[in-house]
Design an enzyme around this catalytic site. Structure first.
Site, short mmCIF file in Angstrom:
data_model
loop_
_atom_site.label_atom_id
_atom_site.label_comp_id
_atom_site.label_asym_id
_atom_site.label_seq_id
_atom_site.Cartn_x
_atom_site.Cartn_y
_atom_site.Cartn_z
CB THR A 109 0.46 2.75 2.25
OG1 THR A 109 -0.35 3.08 1.12
CG2 THR A 109 1.77 3.53 2.18
N GLY B 70 -14.59 -3.78 4.25
CA GLY B 70 -13.22 -4.08 4.65
C GLY B 70 -13.10 -4.31 6.14
CG ASP C 206 -9.61 -1.23 6.77
OD1 ASP C 206 -10.57 -1.83 6.23
OD2 ASP C 206 -8.91 -0.40 6.16
CB THR D 72 5.68 26.04 -8.21
OG1 THR D 72 5.80 26.98 -9.28
CG2 THR D 72 5.00 24.78 -8.73
#
Length: 282
Positions: A10, A102, A104, A179
């Site tokens: 991301t 991985g 990371d 909500t």
């Protein structure tokens, strides 16, 4: 200076380390221990090397950091060290297939053990949330991977007809009266329960003396509410990249560049020799 990059699914996080003025007592040479600038940008797979080059140079310019030369080989006139199997990390990996881990996760584990000792658990709140376990001997033991809170929320919003997208934050009370409030309560306290539930079981296996360190985008939000997270370290991954780069510089090794790796360390002034510092002894 030393430029380090953590390229996530991301976000991409960049950090620049400057040499410490005081020479290292063991080697007589300076260390790259001072983080002078850091940035977080979106990871865009379709962005070209020229677009990233312009972005990186603009970021440097905003913080008045000079870049001499023409991202990586083209824009910094040097070859990057990619964190991949075969790179000297100083940490044995006990995974059944070490190549599956991985980059990371190894970088975080190296930094956590160097800074906080072991045994320890690193919780990294990214696109996926990872729990990485390090033994008292500094061995990478393995860990847990689960969906991140962000993609969990996205799945909820995308697969329901009338539930709105909401910010992920700690609500003022558990019982929601709207909500939006109900969704925020479910996301925050539901994920907090997931994190503490996993950590509780990990600590049962590793021992109560195990230290828990959190990093990543939502580490502060979840860390404040967790019963087990005692340390939040925003720059843990950047520190790990620096530590591994120094260990490989000392060994005189240069890892081959590869397109699939997620973390890299780049010396931004290739005219200066790489430092040959010894890792801090324990």
């Amino acid at each position: 200076m030393l430029l380090v990059l953590d390229v996530g699914n991301t976000n991409t996080v960049l950090g620049v380390f400057a040499r410490i003025e005081e020479p290292d007592n063991d080697s007589g040479e300076a260390r790259y221990g001072l983080l002078v600038a850091n940035w977080r940008v979106a990871t865009i797979a379709t962005q070209t090397v020229d677009e990233y080059g312009v972005l990186f140079r603009n970021l440097f310019s905003m913080d008045k950091i000079e870049v001499k030369g023409q991202v990586c080989e083209r824009y910094f006139n040097t070859k990057a060290l990619f964190i991949e199997p075969g790179v000297k990390t100083g940490m044995p990996v006990l995974y059944e297939n070490p190549a599956e881990v991985g980059a990371d996760r190894i970088v975080n584990s190296v930094a956590a053990f160097e800074k906080y000792g072991g045994p320890c658990v690193v919780v990294d709140f990214g696109t996926a949330t990872t729990f990485d376990c390090v033994s008292s001997k500094g061995e990478y033991m393995g860990g847990v991977i689960c969906p991140g809170i962000g993609i969990s929320a996205d799945a909820l919003f995308e697969n329901t007809a009338r539930l709105p997208r909401v910010d992920i934050r700690k609500p003022t009370r558990v019982i929601g009266t709207t909500t939006v409030g109900s969704l925020q309560s479910g996301l925050y306290y539901g994920y907090l329960g997931l994190v503490d539930g996993i950590l509780e079981r990990l600590l049962e296996e590793m021992g109560e003396e195990t230290r828990v360190v959190a990093t990543g985008g939502l580490a502060v939000l979840i860390g404040k509410g967790s019963r087990h997270i005692k340390q939040v370290d925003d720059f843990l991954t950047l520190e790990g990249l620096r530590i591994i780069w120094e260990r490989n510089a000392k060994a005189g090794r240069e890892a081959p560049a590869g397109k699939s790796q997620r973390a890299a360390a780049i010396p931004t002034n290739p005219s200066k020799p790489w430092p040959r510092n010894k890792p801090r002894s324990r």
